[in-house]
Design an enzyme around this catalytic site. Sequence first.
Site, PDB file in Angstrom:
ATOM      1  N   TYR A 214       0.913  -1.379  -0.083  1.00 55.58           N
ATOM      2  CA  TYR A 214      -0.093   0.063   0.053  1.00 55.58           C
ATOM      3  C   TYR A 214       0.900   1.306   0.035  1.00 55.58           C
ATOM      4  O   TYR A 214       0.588   2.108  -0.735  1.00 55.58           O
ATOM      5  CB  TYR A 214      -0.865  -0.064   1.132  1.00 55.58           C
ATOM      6  CG  TYR A 214      -1.990   0.980   1.306  1.00 55.58           C
ATOM      7  CD1 TYR A 214      -3.087   0.802   0.669  1.00 55.58           C
ATOM      8  CD2 TYR A 214      -1.847   1.911   2.583  1.00 55.58           C
ATOM      9  CE1 TYR A 214      -4.089   1.956   0.906  1.00 55.58           C
ATOM     10  CE2 TYR A 214      -2.756   2.970   2.344  1.00 55.58           C
ATOM     11  CZ  TYR A 214      -4.004   3.059   1.681  1.00 55.58           C
ATOM     12  OH  TYR A 214      -4.707   3.927   1.848  1.00 55.58           O
TER      13      TYR A 214
ATOM     14  N   LYS B 288       1.247   4.129  -2.595  1.00 58.41           N
ATOM     15  CA  LYS B 288       0.710   5.589  -2.370  1.00 58.41           C
ATOM     16  C   LYS B 288       1.743   6.424  -2.860  1.00 58.41           C
ATOM     17  O   LYS B 288       1.268   7.719  -3.039  1.00 58.41           O
ATOM     18  CB  LYS B 288      -0.031   5.599  -1.074  1.00 58.41           C
ATOM     19  CG  LYS B 288      -1.246   4.729  -0.647  1.00 58.41           C
ATOM     20  CD  LYS B 288      -2.333   5.147  -1.834  1.00 58.41           C
ATOM     21  CE  LYS B 288      -3.787   5.071  -1.278  1.00 58.41           C
ATOM     22  NZ  LYS B 288      -4.614   5.285  -2.352  1.00 58.41           N
TER      23      LYS B 288
HETATM   24  P1  NAD Z   1     -13.677   2.421   0.946  1.00 63.12           P
HETATM   25  O1  NAD Z   1     -13.112   1.107   1.137  1.00 63.12           O
HETATM   26  O2  NAD Z   1     -14.687   2.768   1.757  1.00 63.12           O
HETATM   27  O3  NAD Z   1     -13.640   2.902  -0.461  1.00 63.12           O
HETATM   28  C1  NAD Z   1     -12.881   2.425  -1.388  1.00 63.12           C
HETATM   29  C2  NAD Z   1     -13.730   2.147  -2.694  1.00 63.12           C
HETATM   30  O4  NAD Z   1     -12.994   1.554  -3.624  1.00 63.12           O
HETATM   31  C3  NAD Z   1     -14.802   1.147  -2.390  1.00 63.12           C
HETATM   32  O5  NAD Z   1     -16.031   1.310  -2.355  1.00 63.12           O
HETATM   33  C4  NAD Z   1     -14.463  -0.229  -3.381  1.00 63.12           C
HETATM   34  O6  NAD Z   1     -15.425  -0.764  -3.692  1.00 63.12           O
HETATM   35  C5  NAD Z   1     -13.872   0.697  -4.485  1.00 63.12           C
HETATM   36  N1  NAD Z   1     -12.871  -0.220  -5.197  1.00 63.12           N
HETATM   37  C6  NAD Z   1     -12.079  -0.950  -4.747  1.00 63.12           C
HETATM   38  N2  NAD Z   1     -11.099  -1.497  -5.823  1.00 63.12           N
HETATM   39  C7  NAD Z   1     -11.862  -0.990  -7.061  1.00 63.12           C
HETATM   40  C8  NAD Z   1     -11.565  -1.131  -8.266  1.00 63.12           C
HETATM   41  N3  NAD Z   1     -10.724  -2.117  -8.784  1.00 63.12           N
HETATM   42  N4  NAD Z   1     -12.474  -0.516  -9.302  1.00 63.12           N
HETATM   43  C9  NAD Z   1     -13.407   0.059  -8.851  1.00 63.12           C
HETATM   44  N5  NAD Z   1     -13.862   0.491  -7.388  1.00 63.12           N
HETATM   45  C10 NAD Z   1     -12.870   0.088  -6.511  1.00 63.12           C
HETATM   46  O7  NAD Z   1     -12.163   3.074   1.566  1.00 63.12           O
HETATM   47  P2  NAD Z   1     -11.776   4.677   1.830  1.00 63.12           P
HETATM   48  O8  NAD Z   1     -11.264   4.939   2.747  1.00 63.12           O
HETATM   49  O9  NAD Z   1     -13.086   5.483   1.285  1.00 63.12           O
HETATM   50  O10 NAD Z   1     -10.681   4.659   0.696  1.00 63.12           O
HETATM   51  C11 NAD Z   1     -10.805   5.643  -0.550  1.00 63.12           C
HETATM   52  C12 NAD Z   1      -9.292   6.021  -0.768  1.00 63.12           C
HETATM   53  O11 NAD Z   1      -8.715   6.678  -0.122  1.00 63.12           O
HETATM   54  C13 NAD Z   1      -8.592   4.893  -1.037  1.00 63.12           C
HETATM   55  O12 NAD Z   1      -7.642   4.934  -2.275  1.00 63.12           O
HETATM   56  C14 NAD Z   1      -7.734   4.969   0.322  1.00 63.12           C
HETATM   57  O13 NAD Z   1      -6.466   3.987   0.103  1.00 63.12           O
HETATM   58  C15 NAD Z   1      -7.534   6.231   0.302  1.00 63.12           C
HETATM   59  N6  NAD Z   1      -7.157   6.359   1.874  1.00 63.12           N
HETATM   60  C16 NAD Z   1      -8.136   6.557   2.848  1.00 63.12           C
HETATM   61  C17 NAD Z   1      -7.783   6.776   4.192  1.00 63.12           C
HETATM   62  C18 NAD Z   1      -8.834   6.768   5.281  1.00 63.12           C
HETATM   63  O14 NAD Z   1      -8.477   7.281   6.266  1.00 63.12           O
HETATM   64  N7  NAD Z   1      -9.961   6.336   5.193  1.00 63.12           N
HETATM   65  C19 NAD Z   1      -6.364   7.285   4.329  1.00 63.12           C
HETATM   66  C20 NAD Z   1      -5.616   7.320   3.499  1.00 63.12           C
HETATM   67  C21 NAD Z   1      -5.930   7.127   1.826  1.00 63.12           C
END
Ligand code: NAD
Length: 298
Positions: A166, A170
């Site tokens: 990851y 990133k």
């Molecule tokens: P989440 O799991 O709620 O959302 C991610 C979404 O991506 C899901 O709905 C999933 O179905 C979709 N997805 C996964 N693989 C896919 C694909 N191949 N094609 C299309 N859709 C796909 O998680 P989140 O926390 O909302 O994460 C959103 C983004 O933010 C991600 O990239 C995550 O790595 C990043 N992020 C989140 C946090 C946090 O604190 N939540 C921190 C750092 C980075």
Amino acid sequence: MSELRFDGRVAVITGAGHGLGRAHALSLAERGAKVVVNDLGGALDGTGASTGPAAEVVELITKNGGEAVASTDNVATPEGAKAIVQAALDSFGQVDIVINNAGILRDKSFGKMTVEEFDAVLAVHVRGSFLVSHAAFPYLKEQGYGRIVNTSSPAGLFGNFGQANYSTAKMGLVGLTKTLAIEGARAGIRANAIAPIAWTRMTEALLPAEFEAKFTPERVSTLVTYLAHESCETSGEVFSVGGGRIARVFVAEGPGWKQDDHTVEDIRDNWEAIMAEQPYLTPTTIGQQAGASMKAML
Ligand code: NAD
């Protein structure tokens, strides 16, 4: 102060069926953007698929008076990425904004991580962001306008135990963002990245319970919405965002130490100067960085 509107603009938002992407989609739609809500609808580790999450967000946007269409294509395949952009063209005639947000987790300590776990995470985050941006790029370039927001993470910028896959992905997105900013500049394309923290299904097991009310996805979507707006000309930057706090994260190079003919022992003896941070440079191109090295040679 005038409200920032997106009337006449079309946004593609990947992974918008849950969490952060869902909040970004609702925010942009509320301000007048037409939105392609893309989500594969699988589990947190990327397994499975469902039409439910994308359809639900589209229904919510439509109920609120906005315009949106669902896409359940996979960002990690060239066909999937093309279909996501095509959905914008077919339904709304154009694409102006790409928000690469889809993501999965396959956490494992480094020694135990399999090649499949490494590849699967890079495929969605890095390959997916490349492919969707790449599919949209000719249209953005042709119209001389575009906004791209990529989703990095503090885990990539600063490292995190159990997330070799990851964090590699990133930090890779930071490089992609910076080069997209350079290559898109003349065509009016601006690209930035966020490193968010928010309470979603991805973090609910890791964050303290009191974070739920404060670290809402909406407190990340405000910045994403601003970066997606035509009035924001900033490009090639990375922002730490969450819980109401927003900060620029920059890649800096220290002043450096220089001695033409030096030995390995000279390096040891000057380690403090090599490690010094002040006064630092924040090059925005490789040319600026190389310039600093060349200046030191004179
Ligand atoms: P989440 O799991 O709620 O959302 C991610 C979404 O991506 C899901 O709905 C999933 O179905 C979709 N997805 C996964 N693989 C896919 C694909 N191949 N094609 C299309 N859709 C796909 O998680 P989140 O926390 O909302 O994460 C959103 C983004 O933010 C991600 O990239 C995550 O790595 C990043 N992020 C989140 C946090 C946090 O604190 N939540 C921190 C750092 C980075």
